[in-house]
Enzyme design. Sequence first.
Site, mmCIF file in Angstrom:
data_model
loop_
_atom_site.group_PDB
_atom_site.id
_atom_site.type_symbol
_atom_site.label_atom_id
_atom_site.label_comp_id
_atom_site.label_asym_id
_atom_site.label_seq_id
_atom_site.Cartn_x
_atom_site.Cartn_y
_atom_site.Cartn_z
ATOM 1 N N PRO A 1 0.821 -1.213 0.000
ATOM 2 C CA PRO A 1 0.000 0.000 0.000
ATOM 3 C C PRO A 1 0.858 1.267 0.000
ATOM 4 O O PRO A 1 0.413 2.340 -0.346
ATOM 5 C CB PRO A 1 -0.799 -0.109 1.314
ATOM 6 C CG PRO A 1 -0.662 -1.498 1.758
ATOM 7 C CD PRO A 1 0.607 -2.042 1.183
ATOM 8 N N GLU B 1 2.746 -7.718 8.394
ATOM 9 C CA GLU B 1 3.029 -6.272 8.350
ATOM 10 C C GLU B 1 4.027 -5.957 7.235
ATOM 11 O O GLU B 1 4.533 -4.850 7.136
ATOM 12 C CB GLU B 1 3.588 -5.819 9.707
ATOM 13 C CG GLU B 1 2.594 -5.960 10.848
ATOM 14 C CD GLU B 1 1.285 -5.268 10.545
ATOM 15 O OE1 GLU B 1 0.232 -5.925 10.640
ATOM 16 O OE2 GLU B 1 1.317 -4.085 10.151
ATOM 17 N N ARG C 1 -1.569 -8.581 -20.783
ATOM 18 C CA ARG C 1 -2.526 -8.331 -21.868
ATOM 19 C C ARG C 1 -1.945 -7.357 -22.896
ATOM 20 O O ARG C 1 -2.430 -7.272 -24.025
ATOM 21 C CB ARG C 1 -3.849 -7.797 -21.355
ATOM 22 C CG ARG C 1 -3.807 -6.405 -20.775
ATOM 23 C CD ARG C 1 -5.146 -5.989 -20.224
ATOM 24 N NE ARG C 1 -6.104 -5.677 -21.259
ATOM 25 C CZ ARG C 1 -6.179 -4.487 -21.869
ATOM 26 N NH1 ARG C 1 -5.315 -3.533 -21.574
ATOM 27 N NH2 ARG C 1 -7.100 -4.262 -22.784
ATOM 28 N N ASP D 1 -8.039 1.347 -24.817
ATOM 29 C CA ASP D 1 -8.305 1.132 -23.380
ATOM 30 C C ASP D 1 -8.669 2.445 -22.701
ATOM 31 O O ASP D 1 -8.220 3.507 -23.142
ATOM 32 C CB ASP D 1 -7.011 0.667 -22.684
ATOM 33 C CG ASP D 1 -6.783 -0.814 -22.849
ATOM 34 O OD1 ASP D 1 -7.741 -1.503 -23.206
ATOM 35 O OD2 ASP D 1 -5.654 -1.242 -22.650
HETATM 36 N N1 JA8 Z 1 -3.128 -2.711 -1.385
HETATM 37 C C1 JA8 Z 1 -2.258 -3.645 -0.837
HETATM 38 N N2 JA8 Z 1 -2.370 -4.170 0.367
HETATM 39 C C2 JA8 Z 1 -1.337 -5.051 0.674
HETATM 40 C C3 JA8 Z 1 -1.165 -5.737 1.867
HETATM 41 C C4 JA8 Z 1 -0.070 -6.578 2.002
HETATM 42 BR BR1 JA8 Z 1 0.163 -7.498 3.645
HETATM 43 C C5 JA8 Z 1 0.846 -6.766 0.994
HETATM 44 C C6 JA8 Z 1 0.682 -6.090 -0.202
HETATM 45 C C7 JA8 Z 1 -0.418 -5.234 -0.348
HETATM 46 S S1 JA8 Z 1 -0.874 -4.252 -1.696
#
Ligand code: JA8
Length: 245
Positions: free
Chosen positions: A91, A118, A160, A175
Amino acid sequence: MRVDVITIFPDYLSPLREALLGKAIDKGLLELGVHDLRKWTYDVHKAVDDSPFGGGPGMVMKPQVWGEALEEVCAGAVTRGSTPRLIVPTPAGRPFTQAVAEELARESHLVFACGRYEGIDQRVIDDAATRMPVEELSIGDYVLVGGEVAVLAIVEAVVRLLPGVLGNPASHQQDSFSDGLLEGPSYTRPVVWKDREVPEVLRSGNHAAIARWRRDRALERTFERRPDLLAALPDSELDKQDRKL
Ligand SMILES: Nc1nc2cc(Br)ccc2s1
């Protein structure tokens, strides 16, 4: 293109062998390797995580396990003479966009590290970056339970774009985002469905009028739903007719 994925849930990546991507593998356009991270553990519990230094909730993925996994999976690339690009979904990563998908589609070898808990000990990323390009990518501002779903999305968006994967290469040239705009509405038969009629212009055979109508609907939709994309468009991308909208 070769794609390797390292994960503690290999079965999560099975969809990559289905449908269009499965056909890309059959056609030799994509080589896919999925590796169980626990292969590089040696204790009876096959532990891949440990408590975080500094305290706090959750667990952190161990550097030794990831270090050995990446060493082995990426070492194969060295013998093939191609340095892989390591992608770590998180994230906290750079936003994954169509432009990034197009950038990754030009690579010959991608290795994906699927974090859980984590996340992965930072030293794994820092160490890998001394040997290959490393990119932390985010597929959106929300938190999943692991990186596997993000890898499914990224790999599908990238593969793709490879020549020969889509039946009609023109498909991805129209697209959403390929011209900086969202795609407008699409219609097919019947002409009338539940008293709703397909716009007349689309049945007119007037290709210039159809192209104009489609561009106008794309501009309208982008303005309504993603004004940020419109603001980011270079002036040169908008013609006189566009500006009348
Ligand atoms: N939006 C995302 N959430 C996560 C959580 C974890 Br744990 C690993 C990768 C990602 S990409």
